[in-house]
Design an enzyme around this catalytic site. Structure first.
Site, PDB file in Angstrom:
ATOM      1  NE  ARG A 137     -19.584  81.713 -92.095  1.00 11.12           N
ATOM      2  CZ  ARG A 137     -18.980  80.747 -92.776  1.00 11.12           C
ATOM      3  NH1 ARG A 137     -17.757  80.907 -93.200  1.00 11.12           N
ATOM      4  NH2 ARG A 137     -19.586  79.609 -93.003  1.00 11.12           N
ATOM      5  CE  LYS A 195     -16.661  73.258 -98.465  1.00 11.25           C
ATOM      6  NZ  LYS A 195     -17.083  73.992 -97.263  1.00 11.25           N
ATOM      7  CG  ASN A 196     -20.756  73.136 -97.799  1.00  7.95           C
ATOM      8  OD1 ASN A 196     -19.679  72.895 -97.235  1.00  7.95           O
ATOM      9  ND2 ASN A 196     -20.977  74.247 -98.454  1.00  7.95           N
ATOM     10  CB  CYS A 219     -13.817  82.710 -91.970  1.00  5.81           C
ATOM     11  SG  CYS A 219     -15.302  82.855 -92.951  1.00  5.81           S
ATOM     12  NE  ARG A 264     -11.797  75.983 -95.732  1.00 10.13           N
ATOM     13  CZ  ARG A 264     -12.716  76.958 -95.848  1.00 10.13           C
ATOM     14  NH1 ARG A 264     -12.372  78.154 -96.291  1.00 10.13           N
ATOM     15  NH2 ARG A 264     -13.974  76.737 -95.537  1.00 10.13           N
ATOM     16  CG  ASP A 272     -21.170  78.566-100.862  1.00 11.70           C
ATOM     17  OD1 ASP A 272     -21.479  77.492-100.294  1.00 11.70           O
ATOM     18  OD2 ASP A 272     -20.948  79.619-100.244  1.00 11.70           O
TER      19      ASP A 272
HETATM   20  C1  EPZ Z   1     -23.188  77.093 -94.917  1.00  8.39           C
HETATM   21  O1  EPZ Z   1     -22.543  77.958 -93.998  1.00  8.39           O
HETATM   22  C2  EPZ Z   1     -22.102  76.649 -95.884  1.00  8.39           C
HETATM   23  N1  EPZ Z   1     -21.050  75.930 -95.161  1.00  8.39           N
HETATM   24  C3  EPZ Z   1     -21.500  77.867 -96.583  1.00  8.39           C
HETATM   25  O2  EPZ Z   1     -20.557  77.380 -97.538  1.00  8.39           O
HETATM   26  C4  EPZ Z   1     -22.619  78.602 -97.324  1.00  8.39           C
HETATM   27  O3  EPZ Z   1     -22.092  79.772 -97.913  1.00  8.39           O
HETATM   28  C5  EPZ Z   1     -23.734  78.979 -96.336  1.00  8.39           C
HETATM   29  O4  EPZ Z   1     -24.204  77.790 -95.657  1.00  8.39           O
HETATM   30  C6  EPZ Z   1     -24.909  79.649 -97.031  1.00  8.39           C
HETATM   31  O5  EPZ Z   1     -25.442  78.789 -97.992  1.00  8.39           O
HETATM   32  C7  EPZ Z   1     -21.272  74.640 -94.819  1.00  8.39           C
HETATM   33  O6  EPZ Z   1     -22.322  74.071 -95.073  1.00  8.39           O
HETATM   34  C8  EPZ Z   1     -20.149  73.942 -94.111  1.00  8.39           C
HETATM   35  P1  EPZ Z   1     -25.636  80.101 -92.665  1.00  8.39           P
HETATM   36  P2  EPZ Z   1     -23.333  78.437 -92.658  1.00  8.39           P
HETATM   37  O7  EPZ Z   1     -25.721  79.753 -91.222  1.00  8.39           O
HETATM   38  O8  EPZ Z   1     -24.103  77.324 -92.095  1.00  8.39           O
HETATM   39  C9  EPZ Z   1     -25.808  84.444 -90.825  1.00  8.39           C
HETATM   40  C10 EPZ Z   1     -18.488  77.231 -98.649  1.00  8.39           C
HETATM   41  O9  EPZ Z   1     -17.931  78.028 -99.406  1.00  8.39           O
HETATM   42  N2  EPZ Z   1     -25.881  83.751 -89.519  1.00  8.39           N
HETATM   43  O10 EPZ Z   1     -26.778  79.750 -93.569  1.00  8.39           O
HETATM   44  O11 EPZ Z   1     -22.357  79.151 -91.797  1.00  8.39           O
HETATM   45  C11 EPZ Z   1     -24.407  84.369 -91.406  1.00  8.39           C
HETATM   46  O12 EPZ Z   1     -23.600  85.410 -90.875  1.00  8.39           O
HETATM   47  C12 EPZ Z   1     -19.168  77.742 -97.387  1.00  8.39           C
HETATM   48  O13 EPZ Z   1     -18.575  75.984 -98.844  1.00  8.39           O
HETATM   49  C13 EPZ Z   1     -26.185  84.495 -88.386  1.00  8.39           C
HETATM   50  O14 EPZ Z   1     -26.380  85.700 -88.444  1.00  8.39           O
HETATM   51  O15 EPZ Z   1     -24.321  79.504 -93.310  1.00  8.39           O
HETATM   52  C14 EPZ Z   1     -24.638  84.556 -92.860  1.00  8.39           C
HETATM   53  O16 EPZ Z   1     -24.816  85.944 -93.117  1.00  8.39           O
HETATM   54  C15 EPZ Z   1     -18.950  79.231 -97.194  1.00  8.39           C
HETATM   55  N3  EPZ Z   1     -26.236  83.850 -87.192  1.00  8.39           N
HETATM   56  C16 EPZ Z   1     -25.982  83.855 -93.094  1.00  8.39           C
HETATM   57  O17 EPZ Z   1     -26.608  83.764 -91.795  1.00  8.39           O
HETATM   58  C17 EPZ Z   1     -26.018  82.498 -87.079  1.00  8.39           C
HETATM   59  O18 EPZ Z   1     -26.103  81.966 -85.955  1.00  8.39           O
HETATM   60  C18 EPZ Z   1     -25.833  82.470 -93.726  1.00  8.39           C
HETATM   61  O19 EPZ Z   1     -25.281  81.647 -92.756  1.00  8.39           O
HETATM   62  C19 EPZ Z   1     -25.709  81.772 -88.247  1.00  8.39           C
HETATM   63  C20 EPZ Z   1     -25.653  82.413 -89.461  1.00  8.39           C
END
Ligand code: EPZ
Length: 418
Positions: free
Chosen positions: A121, A22-23, A116, A397, A305
């Site tokens: 996020r 998915k990701n 969420c 999802r 995840d």
């Molecule tokens: C991706 O989310 C995945 N989603 C998530 O999977 C996964 O948990 C996550 O990466 C971490 O591996 C998709 O790929 C669609 P991040 P993403 O930006 O891109 C902080 C699932 O279950 N952050 O690496 O949103 C954030 O709050 C989902 O399939 C900021 O602070 O993850 C978090 O603490 C859930 N500022 C951390 O970084 C930002 O601008 C990780 O976020 C962006 C993120």
């Protein structure tokens, strides 16, 4: 509204073919906007998050339709560069589409995706990165207005190796003159897959999978046919189910190095596991051992995840375990539902202490998010008696037909309309 009715207590035997990631598919679908040519994404999973992404692409003027498991996307006519709240609300990770819209249209308007179930996020890293590429951004807290008329390649230092921000910047740089460099880039396999997809379109992305990614923009990208990588998290979910319930199963369509952080912990909990020739074979006596401490972190560490699913496994382990969730501030919401099934879990901030119990009992439990819901399903397969998992839409999802997958492993799982 639908629920899953699970009759648990039996080991799992069988084999299944794991879904495509998915990701990986989500950013690849967004990247289709980087060309006017048609794209075919092979074996694309049928998931609610994919449907939400396709609705956003169609809203922008692209065509997108499934032909069996192959997804056909064509963004010849992008007629809009505005994504409103009801679209971003359905798919918060859609923020990474900003990069591809800016590459194509040089301006974009997107409503704040908002938080969420698992955390706020924030998108500050996305905004910071695009500003580093000279995108003018005004954010009144509701709609983010992006003017990319003067955007240009640059070196972007990310304070955190954000997956989505890295994806956004790769797509923003793909058609930019010069070299865009992302420093402290995310190294997840899905990042490598997006880079390989952009390169299959004629792009020039180097270093994906490392902490420094170099994108040399090209004038034009062309169509292609592409099969994204297997889903390391759904594979890990099925493996954790067998480790928890006992049994012997073969999970096909797995990339060994993508699940290494998961399979090593499963072995530590007592499962017997081999991953070769694109498949994972697991056998377990259903009495997992506790792991002293489990910390989630960015790839290649143990993935966030898989945290809920592993917590379900450890809830029936011999001994106590400590789980530390380093990525998201609110990712233990599901533990209250596991406690209804007899688990002994105490949570404080980002730490959960799991005291293993001899068994779980069926209950009516509520899926509150995607991976937390999956954890309740595998707990239901373990539990004596019947477990109803309600709000199964969360699980849909990210898991394609989860009841069918577990039935292939001998699980007694039925989907029922409430
Ligand atoms: C991706 O989310 C995945 N989603 C998530 O999977 C996964 O948990 C996550 O990466 C971490 O591996 C998709 O790929 C669609 P991040 P993403 O930006 O891109 C902080 C699932 O279950 N952050 O690496 O949103 C954030 O709050 C989902 O399939 C900021 O602070 O993850 C978090 O603490 C859930 N500022 C951390 O970084 C930002 O601008 C990780 O976020 C962006 C993120």
């Amino acid at each position: 509204m639908q629920k899953l009715v699970i009759k648990g207590g039996a080991p799992l035997y069988g084999e299944l073919v794991n879904q495509t990631a998915k990701n990986a598919a989500l950013p690849i679908i967004a990247a289709c906007m980087l060309t006017e040519d048609p794209i075919v994404i092979k074996d694309c999973p049928h998931l609610k998050d994919i449907d939400a992404m396709l609705n956003i692409m169609r809203h922008l003027g692209c065509s997108a339709y499934f032909d069996g498991d192959d997804l056909n996307v064509c963004c010849r006519d992008v007629t809009l560069n505005v994504i409103n709240a009801d679209l971003t609300g359905k798919l918060r990770s859609s923020i990474f589409i900003l990069g591809s819209i800016l590459s194509r249209c040089r301006s974009a308007y997107i409503s704040h995706p908002g938080g969420c179930e698992i955390g706020l996020r924030p998108i500050d890293l996305h905004i910071f990165g695009l500003k580093a590429l000279s995108v003018k951004i005004e954010d009144d807290g509701g709609v983010i207005c992006c003017d990319g008329s003067k955007m240009k390649s640059a070196v972007v230092n990310l304070d955190f190796a954000s997956v989505g921000a890295t994806e956004n910047l790769m797509m923003a740089g793909a058609l930019l003159d010069g070299e865009t460099v992302i420093v402290n880039a995310a190294r997840e396999p899905e990042i490598v897959d997006l880079a390989q997809f952009i390169n299959a379109m004629g792009g020039r992305v180097r270093g994906a999978g490392e902490s420094i990614i170099r994108i040399n923009g090209v004038k034009k990208l062309h169509g292609c046919t592409y099969r994204p990588i297997p889903d390391r998290i759904s594979a890990g979910t099925y493996l954790a189910a067998v480790a928890l319930c006992g049994g012997d199963a073969l999970i096909k369509n797995v990339v060994p190095e993508h699940v290494f952080g998961i399979t090593e912990r499963l072995k530590k909990s007592g499962a017997r596991l081999t991953v070769k020739n694109g498949a994972a074979r697991i056998a377990s006596d259903g009495r997992p051992r506790a792991v002293h401490k489990l910390e989630t972190n960015v790839y290649p560490a143990f993935p966030t995840d898989m945290q809920p699913q592993f917590c379900a496994l450890l809830s029936c382990a011999q001994g106590s375990s400590v789980i530390v969730e380093n990525l998201f501030e609110n990712r233990f919401g599901y533990t209250g539902e596991l406690v209804k099934m007899g688990a002994k879990i105490t949570v404080k901030d980002r730490i959960a202490v799991v005291t293993g119990v001899d068994g779980l009992h069926g209950a009516t439990v509520k899926a509150c998010d995607l991976r937390g819901g999956a954890a309740l399903v595998i707990a239901g397969l373990k539990a004596d008696g019947v477990t109803d998992v309600i709000d199964v839409e969360h699980i849909d999802r990210g898991y394609q037909n989860i009841e069918q997958a577990f039935r292939l492993l001998g699980g007694n799982v039925e989907r029922v309309n409430r």
